[in-house]
Structure formats: C-alpha cells, structure tokens
Design a protein around this motif. Sequence first.
Motif, PDB file in Angstrom:
ATOM      1  N   GLU A 116       0.860  -1.183   0.000  1.00  0.00           N
ATOM      2  CA  GLU A 116       0.000   0.000   0.000  1.00  0.00           C
ATOM      3  C   GLU A 116       0.898   1.235   0.000  1.00  0.00           C
ATOM      4  OE1 GLU A 116      -2.415   0.553   3.456  1.00  0.00           O
ATOM      5  OE2 GLU A 116      -0.723   0.496   4.839  1.00  0.00           O
ATOM      6  N   THR A 117       0.528   2.216  -0.783  1.00  0.00           N
ATOM      7  CA  THR A 117       1.306   3.445  -0.893  1.00  0.00           C
ATOM      8  C   THR A 117       0.354   4.627  -0.838  1.00  0.00           C
ATOM      9  OG1 THR A 117       2.904   2.333  -2.335  1.00  0.00           O
ATOM     10  CG2 THR A 117       2.963   4.736  -2.283  1.00  0.00           C
ATOM     11  N   TYR A 118       0.697   5.603  -0.028  1.00  0.00           N
ATOM     12  CA  TYR A 118      -0.146   6.798   0.048  1.00  0.00           C
ATOM     13  C   TYR A 118       0.331   7.796  -0.998  1.00  0.00           C
ATOM     14  CZ  TYR A 118      -3.474  10.008   2.110  1.00  0.00           C
ATOM     15  OH  TYR A 118      -4.560  10.824   2.313  1.00  0.00           O
ATOM     16  N   GLN A 119      -0.588   8.254  -1.830  1.00  0.00           N
ATOM     17  CA  GLN A 119      -0.261   9.193  -2.906  1.00  0.00           C
ATOM     18  C   GLN A 119      -1.112  10.448  -2.814  1.00  0.00           C
ATOM     19  OE1 GLN A 119      -0.856   7.220  -6.673  1.00  0.00           O
ATOM     20  NE2 GLN A 119       1.047   6.047  -6.533  1.00  0.00           N
ATOM     21  N   ILE A 120      -0.543  11.527  -3.301  1.00  0.00           N
ATOM     22  CA  ILE A 120      -1.330  12.712  -3.625  1.00  0.00           C
ATOM     23  C   ILE A 120      -0.885  13.109  -5.031  1.00  0.00           C
ATOM     24  CG2 ILE A 120       0.276  14.306  -2.487  1.00  0.00           C
ATOM     25  CD1 ILE A 120      -2.198  16.030  -1.788  1.00  0.00           C
ATOM     26  N   GLY A 121      -1.844  13.247  -5.911  1.00  0.00           N
ATOM     27  CA  GLY A 121      -1.507  13.536  -7.302  1.00  0.00           C
ATOM     28  C   GLY A 121      -2.438  14.570  -7.894  1.00  0.00           C
ATOM     29  N   PHE A 122      -2.064  15.067  -9.032  1.00  0.00           N
ATOM     30  CA  PHE A 122      -2.910  16.059  -9.704  1.00  0.00           C
ATOM     31  C   PHE A 122      -2.790  15.893 -11.213  1.00  0.00           C
ATOM     32  CE2 PHE A 122       1.070  17.714  -8.162  1.00  0.00           C
ATOM     33  CZ  PHE A 122       1.645  18.373  -9.233  1.00  0.00           C
ATOM     34  N   GLU A 123      -3.896  16.164 -11.899  1.00  0.00           N
ATOM     35  CA  GLU A 123      -4.004  15.935 -13.337  1.00  0.00           C
ATOM     36  C   GLU A 123      -4.537  17.177 -14.023  1.00  0.00           C
ATOM     37  OE1 GLU A 123      -3.039  12.790 -14.127  1.00  0.00           O
ATOM     38  OE2 GLU A 123      -3.022  12.085 -12.038  1.00  0.00           O
ATOM     39  N   LEU A 124      -3.935  17.512 -15.160  1.00  0.00           N
ATOM     40  CA  LEU A 124      -4.397  18.613 -16.011  1.00  0.00           C
ATOM     41  C   LEU A 124      -4.866  17.990 -17.319  1.00  0.00           C
ATOM     42  CD1 LEU A 124      -4.863  21.481 -16.878  1.00  0.00           C
ATOM     43  CD2 LEU A 124      -2.395  21.801 -17.107  1.00  0.00           C
ATOM     44  N   ILE A 125      -6.168  18.058 -17.562  1.00  0.00           N
ATOM     45  CA  ILE A 125      -6.777  17.333 -18.667  1.00  0.00           C
ATOM     46  C   ILE A 125      -7.390  18.290 -19.677  1.00  0.00           C
ATOM     47  CG2 ILE A 125      -8.603  15.673 -19.259  1.00  0.00           C
ATOM     48  CD1 ILE A 125      -8.163  14.485 -16.425  1.00  0.00           C
ATOM     49  N   GLY A 126      -7.112  18.001 -20.952  1.00  0.00           N
ATOM     50  CA  GLY A 126      -7.713  18.779 -22.026  1.00  0.00           C
ATOM     51  C   GLY A 126      -6.793  19.806 -22.646  1.00  0.00           C
ATOM     52  N   ALA A 302      -3.982  14.692 -21.840  1.00  0.00           N
ATOM     53  CA  ALA A 302      -3.902  14.842 -20.382  1.00  0.00           C
ATOM     54  C   ALA A 302      -2.478  14.633 -19.911  1.00  0.00           C
ATOM     55  CB  ALA A 302      -4.838  13.851 -19.697  1.00  0.00           C
ATOM     56  N   THR A 303      -2.180  15.210 -18.757  1.00  0.00           N
ATOM     57  CA  THR A 303      -0.878  15.030 -18.135  1.00  0.00           C
ATOM     58  C   THR A 303      -1.046  15.146 -16.623  1.00  0.00           C
ATOM     59  OG1 THR A 303       1.430  15.769 -18.130  1.00  0.00           O
ATOM     60  CG2 THR A 303      -0.239  17.484 -18.246  1.00  0.00           C
ATOM     61  N   GLY A 304      -0.165  14.496 -15.875  1.00  0.00           N
ATOM     62  CA  GLY A 304      -0.292  14.556 -14.421  1.00  0.00           C
ATOM     63  C   GLY A 304       0.852  13.844 -13.729  1.00  0.00           C
ATOM     64  N   ILE A 305       0.830  13.892 -12.412  1.00  0.00           N
ATOM     65  CA  ILE A 305       1.895  13.280 -11.621  1.00  0.00           C
ATOM     66  C   ILE A 305       1.345  12.862 -10.268  1.00  0.00           C
ATOM     67  CG2 ILE A 305       2.704  15.405 -10.500  1.00  0.00           C
ATOM     68  CD1 ILE A 305       5.595  14.390 -11.050  1.00  0.00           C
ATOM     69  N   ALA A 306       1.920  11.815  -9.687  1.00  0.00           N
ATOM     70  CA  ALA A 306       1.537  11.356  -8.355  1.00  0.00           C
ATOM     71  C   ALA A 306       2.765  11.357  -7.455  1.00  0.00           C
ATOM     72  CB  ALA A 306       0.934   9.952  -8.418  1.00  0.00           C
TER      73      ALA A 306
END
Length: 419
Positions: A116-126, A302-306
């Motif tokens: 189990e891994t705790y993540q916080i991520g964000f995505e920019l779509i469109g 789309a692009t993003g990172i966690a």
Amino acid sequence: MAITEIPKGFKTLLPDEANKREKILTSMERVIKLWGYNPLFPPTVEFLSTFKAVDEKFEEIAFKVVDRETGKLMAVRPDFTPQVARIVASSFKDEAPPFRFYYKGKVFRDVEGERETYQIGFELIGVNEPEADAEIVSVVVNILENLGLKSFQIDIGNSEFIDGVIEELQIPSPTTFIKLLSSKDISGIELFMEEHHISGERREKILTLLDLYGREETLDKAAQIFQNEQSLSAVKRLKEILEILKSYGFESKVIFDLSERKGMKYHTGITYEVFHPLLGCSLASGGRYDQLLKKFGRDLPATGIAVNVDSLQLLLERKGIFKEEKKDFYIIDLKKERKLAYEIAKALREKGFSVARDIIKRSIEESVKTAFGKGYRYVIVLNRELKTPHHIYLSSEKHFPLDDKNLIESILTAVKEEK
C-alpha cells in the motif's frame, strides 16, 4: 500468528507519524489548490475492467474481490489515473476543458515490498500545449520548496524520442532493448548488440544514447545525433517546456533524461520523475497520457503526476525538517465539579490553543509528570490546596499561582513571559 499482526507490506501510522502526515498533506493541498486544482475522491474499489482497459498488467497486481451484486470482479484501487480518466469522460462529458483535479489516498498492489502506498496527485486534462507539462513541473517545485526541500531534481523525458531512435536504428526486439535501457544494463546492452550484429555507426549511436542525460546541452546533442522526425519533434517539445520553465525561474530544478523510456504503459510522450540525493527511490512520477481518456469515450489529452507521500515523509524526517510538535495546555482539576475546567478549556481553544483535561484519578505529581511526558507545554492545576488555589506549571519544577479573578488573562500572561 499473533492477533495483533497485520499483513506484510501494510503499515500503521501512530500519532507522531500521523501528525507529520497531516502536516505534509495540508502543505501540499494548499499549494495545489493555489494552482486552481479541485479535489476528487474516487472510490477505493472499482470493477477490474476499468483498470484492465488501461493496462492488462493491473489484473496481475490488483487485490481482487467478487461483487455479490453483479458477480463481476472488482479491484482495490491499484492506480488513480484510470479512475480520474473514467470520471472526467463520464461525469464531465458535457463540460469544456481544461479540467484540473487532484486526489489523495492509498493505492494497493499485491507485489513484493510495500503493498500500500499513500499518494497525492494532480491531473491537467484537455490541454495539449507544452504549458500544461510545464505547469505540472512547476506545481511540483512549489510543493517541495514549500516543504523546505532544496536539493531535489525533476527528470523529464519523452518516450517519443526513444520510439524514434528505435525506428531510426532499426532495433530488433524493442521491448527487450527498452528494458535494458531502463535498468542501465551496459553489459546487457553490449551483449544485445553483439547478438543482433549491431555495429559501426548504429552501435556508436546506441552508446551515445546512454549518455543523453543532463541539462539543456543534452537536448542539443540529441538533436545532432538522431535526425529522425519523431525524435526531433520530441526534443523540440522538451525545449519548449524548458523555455517556459526558464520564465518561471525553475530551470535549475530540471534534468533531461533521453536515455530510457519511463512511465506506465499508458504514458505517451513527456514523463516526469522526481529524485532527491538522500533517497534511493523516486519521490514522484507521472507524465502525459493523451490516449487514455479515449478508452472511456472522450478523446482528450492529459498530463499529471503522483507523489509518493510515504517516501516524501521519510525524506523529510531524514532531513530533520519536522520539529517536535508540542501540545499546548493540560488541565488537572482536583474537584469533581468540572465546569471551571470546561470554561477555561473553551476559552483557550477559542484562542487557537490545544487543550486536554486529565480525567484519571492520581496524585498531582503523577498527573503533572504525565502531562509533560505526553508533550504538553503547560499544565494548569485547579483548586490545589495552597493559599492561591490555581497554578500553572511551566515545567515539573517551575510553577506560578494564577489570579483567581482573571484566570485566562493570567494564564496568557504567564505563557507570554515564558516565551
């Protein structure tokens, strides 16, 4: 097996660690929201088909259960990005992009090591423009600097560059070649070239490929050596991102890695990976996934990172960034009537202090010792059998009487003078 044992690869955060985790998440969310990202809370469990549509590998690593309602296989979330793609394609199908979303929580993978891994991520779509990729990098820089980190670096690559190289050099067994590049297996690559009779200029270019890691000059070198259209286009994209990052003043945080193909199977084009010299693994990873939303019925780039919050917390602890956090007041009331203790606690809480009350019967000395042992700064003792009934303790040995008629004012005065 002891009844208190938990499965291998899972963890419990005790209060000290949990408080640090909350502090990290609060800091990160504050930055992410300032960039205009809105929260999403995807379900912990989805139908396995949601993840398999993105990558068949998820079936191997996911924890699976059967849905009693439908009989279908469900998966405990092994990755957030497919969920975000599904949500945008379905719940926001009538809304115009761009979409900026962030999420936080655990991902679960039935693999060796951490399950189990705790993540916080964000995505920019469109958004297809390089500004979107530069924004993801910039948010990461802001997040880490806001947490007090300085010596991190963000490796930026472009999988299309490697794809172009493979085509230009007519590399056989591309999958094997890409794995060798990813593991930086020099001897393995030498053996690969020998087995496939790769020599001369092709061999020299492959060896040069392994050195394409560095700053802006790396991009110029790559464009000189590999002349195929796809690789040149990939380098051009990276240069456009760099120019934007220069305007933000973030170029010193960026390293370009063209020597391997990073990211998940669904990543296309630009990839990101964040490192720090005190940590042997990456802090965050992500990239562009322009073909993913199409699988759910809406064709959007789309692009993003966690960010791996577990790794980030470990790094911050190693850096000594977390100072010992003390709680404020501990109230010991020697009388059964608790109204005064409640009123003092309420008044102090309204002023922003943390306050706890002692509700276990024991001697004053033991209670005071317990309070300081639990990390409280100050101990208030009410109705002590002295000439002045109420006291504030600044340590186990140091205490002062309080003004019975102006209790809150005298408490705050004692605290102020102590500081």
